[in-house]
Design an enzyme around this catalytic site. Structure first.
Site, PDB file in Angstrom:
ATOM      1  N   HIS A   9     -18.078  17.033  38.252  1.00 28.51           N
ATOM      2  CA  HIS A   9     -18.610  16.011  37.339  1.00 28.51           C
ATOM      3  C   HIS A   9     -18.482  14.617  37.960  1.00 28.51           C
ATOM      4  O   HIS A   9     -19.430  13.818  37.938  1.00 28.51           O
ATOM      5  CB  HIS A   9     -17.852  16.038  36.009  1.00 28.51           C
ATOM      6  N   HIS A  67     -13.537  21.664  39.114  1.00 25.98           N
ATOM      7  CA  HIS A  67     -14.520  21.518  38.039  1.00 25.98           C
ATOM      8  C   HIS A  67     -14.762  20.040  37.717  1.00 25.98           C
ATOM      9  O   HIS A  67     -15.920  19.581  37.683  1.00 25.98           O
ATOM     10  CB  HIS A  67     -14.037  22.252  36.792  1.00 25.98           C
ATOM     11  N   GLU A  68     -13.677  19.312  37.506  1.00 24.32           N
ATOM     12  CA  GLU A  68     -13.824  17.905  37.147  1.00 24.32           C
ATOM     13  C   GLU A  68     -14.326  17.075  38.327  1.00 24.32           C
ATOM     14  O   GLU A  68     -15.060  16.088  38.127  1.00 24.32           O
ATOM     15  CB  GLU A  68     -12.492  17.349  36.631  1.00 24.32           C
TER      16      GLU A  68
END
Length: 454
Positions: A26, A22-23
Site C-alpha cells: 500500500h 502487505h502494508e
C-alpha cells in the site's frame, strides 16, 4: 523453548513479515501515485518504537502485533492544508485508488512466489509417496502396500505431502480420481480411487484414514510395548518382543497384527506367533481372546498387546529441490495451484461441503502450525509462511467492507456509475463489514478452542 513460547514467537515473526509486506505494498504504490502517507504501523495500539522519516511519514511498531495499517492523508478524516490537498487519497483518481488498495494483496502474492522459490532452492525434505497399508476404499480400488503414487489426477506427487494435498479436494467432493502408481513390481498402472464411496459426515481432518490409506512412513514397527494383564498374550509375550509372523503370515508392521489376529480368532483355536527376543527367534502358541472396543459397543479378537509410545519418526526419504533458475517457474505454477485450492475451499465452505471447524483458522491454530513447521527446518517454515501470505491476499480480496476487496468493490461501482459511492452507503457498508468480520473472528476463535479441546 517450550511449545507455548515457540508458538507465540513464530506467530509474531510470521505476522510481522506478512503484515510488513502487505502494508509496504500500500505504502509504496501510494507514494508512487503522489499520495502522502502519514503513518506506517506494524501492529496496533501504543507505539513501542517510532521515528519520523524525511518524507514526514511516521514509522512505528505498536504493542499488538496482530496486524498493521498505513494511514494516508484524507480530507474525509480531518482538515487538510490547502497546499497538501493534491496529495490527499480522496483526491486521487479512481484508478490510482484501485492501484493503492490492490497493492497490499499483490505484495502478499509476490511474497508467496518468493517464499516458495526460496523453499524449492533450499530443498524441502519429505517422505516418499509409498503406500504402507491399504484397507477399505483404498484396498477395494486396487491399492496395495508398496505402491508408489506418482500422480493424482493431473498433479505430479513426488512426496506424500503432495499426495495428501491433491487428494483433499476430491475427497471433499466425493469425486473418484485416477492415481498413477508404480507397484512393488515396478509396473506403472492406473488405479481409480473410488472416493464417491466415502460416507457422508466422514472426519474431514482424517480423510486419509477414512479412505483406508496409511503411508509407509507412518507404519509402526511390530514391537510389543505393553501387554495387557489377563489378556491372551499375558505371560507369553513380553515388552520388547518383535512380532515377525502370526500363524505363518509375515508381519511387517504393527498394523498387520490386528487383521491377522481377527482372522485367527474367527477361525478358532490356537496358533503360533513368531517373535524375535534378545537375538533369538521364538514360536509361541497363543489363542486370541475377546476384548471390548474402546467405545464399548462390541468386542473384537485380540492378543492384548500395544506398541511402544512416542516412537521417533523415521528419517525423511524424499526431497523437493530445484536449481535457482528452474525453481522460479515451479514457484509460479505452485502459487497458481494453491490459489485454485484455496478459492475452491472457500467455495466449498459457502456450499456446506466443508465443516465449519475446518474453514477458518484462528491465531492459536496458526501459531501452533507455524511452530510445528518451523521445527522441521527452514524449507518447511517457508512453506507455511507462503501459505499464510497467499491466504492473507485472498482473504483481503473478499468483497467485504473494511477489507481491501470491499474498497475495490466501491471503486468498481464508482467506475460504472461515474461518481463515488454515497457517504451513507459507505457507512452502512462499514457496519455490515464489522458484523461479517466479527463473525469470522468468532468462528476462528471457536475453531481454535475446539482444536484445543480435541
Amino acid at each position: 523453548m517450550s511449545e507455548f513460547l515457540g508458538s507465540v514467537w513464530w506467530l509474531i515473526v510470521s505476522l510481522g513479515v506478512l503484515v510488513t509486506f502487505h502494508e509496504f505494498g500500500h505504502y509504496w504504490v501510494a507514494r508512487r501515485c503522489g499520495v502522502k502517507v502519514l503513518r506506517f504501523s506494524i501492529g496496533f495500539g501504543r507505539p513501542l518504537w517510532s521515528r519520523r522519516g524525511r518524507d514526514g511519514t511516521v514509522y512505528q511498531i505498536a504493542m499488538l502485533p496482530l496486524g498493521g495499517y498505513v494511514k494516508m492523508l484524507d480530507e474525509r478524516e480531518g482538515a487538510v492544508p490547502a497546499e497538501q490537498a493534491a496529495q490527499a487519497f480522496n483526491r486521487a483518481s479512481v484508478w490510482k485508488r484501485i492501484a493503492i488498495v490492490a497493492a497490499g494483496p499483490l505484495a502478499n502474492l509476490l511474497l508467496c512466489v518468493a517464499l516458495l522459490w526460496a523453499m524449492f532452492v533450499i530443498g524441502r525434505p519429505d517422505y516418499a509417496p509409498v503406500v504402507g497399508q491399504s484397507t477399505g476404499i483404498a484396498q477395494a480400488s486396487g491399492l496395495q502396500p508398496g505402491d508408489r503414487v506418482d500422480q493424482v489426477g493431473n498433479r505430479a506427487t513426488p512426496t506424500w505431502s503432495e499426495v495428501h494435498q491433491a487428494l483433499l479436494p476430491a475427497a471433499l467432493d466425493h469425486r473418484d480420481i485416477a492415481l498413477h502408481v508404480t507397484d512393488a513390481g515396478d509396473r506403472q498402472v492406473v488405479r481409480d480411487l473410488r472416493l464417491s464411496q466415502l460416507p457422508d459426515g466422514f472426519d474431514q481432518r482424517r480423510f486419509i484414514q477414512a479412505i483406508g490409506l496409511l503411508p509407509r512412513h507412518l507404519l509402526v514397527p511390530p514391537l510389543v510395548g505393553r501387554v495387557e494383564p489377563d489378556s491372551a498374550a499375558w505371560g507369553i509375550l513380553a515388552e520388547g518382543d518383535r512380532v515377525t509372523a502370526v500363524d505363518g503370515s509375515p508381519v511387517r508392521a504393527f498394523e498387520d497384527i490386528g487383521p491377522l489376529v481377527q482372522r485367527l480368532g474367527e477361525r478358532g483355536g490356537a496358533a503360533m506367533v513368531e517373535v524375535a527376543r534378545d537375538g533369538e527367534r521364538l514360536a509361541l502358541e497363543i489363542t486370541p481372546g475377546r476384548m471390548n472396543l474402546p467405545d464399548g459397543r462390541g468386542q473384537y479378537w485380540a492378543l492384548g498387546i500395544a506398541p511402544p509410545r512416542n516412537l521417533p519418526m523415521p528419517p525423511k526419504d524424499a526431497m523437493q529441490r530445484y536449481g535457482v533458475v528452474a525453481a522460479a517457474p515451479v514457484a509460479v505454477r505452485e502459487v497458481g495451484h494453491l490459489t485454485g485450492q484455496l478459492v475452491g475451499m472457500i467455495g466449498r465452505a459457502f456450499s456446506g461441503r466443508v465443516a465449519l471447524e475446518n474453514t477458518v483458522a484462528g491465531p492459536i491454530t496458526i501459531a501452533r502450525a507455524a511452530n510445528t513447521y518451523a521445527q522441521q527446518g527452514a524449507a518447511w517454515y517457508l512453506t507455511i509462511l507462503a501459505l499464510l501470505s497467499l491466504s492473507l491476499a485472498i482473504l483481503n480480496l473478499l468483497p467485504i467492507p473494511l477489507l481491501d476487496g470491499g474498497h475495490l468493490l466501491y471503486y468498481l461501482i464508482e467506475l460504472v456509475k461515474g461518481s463515488p459511492v454515497s457517504e451513507r452507503t459507505m457507512v452502512a457498508g462499514q457496519y455490515v463489514g464489522l458484523a461479517l468480520l466479527a463473525s469470522l473472528m468468532g468462528l476462528a476463535f471457536y475453531n481454535d478452542i475446539l482444536q484445543l479441546v480435541r
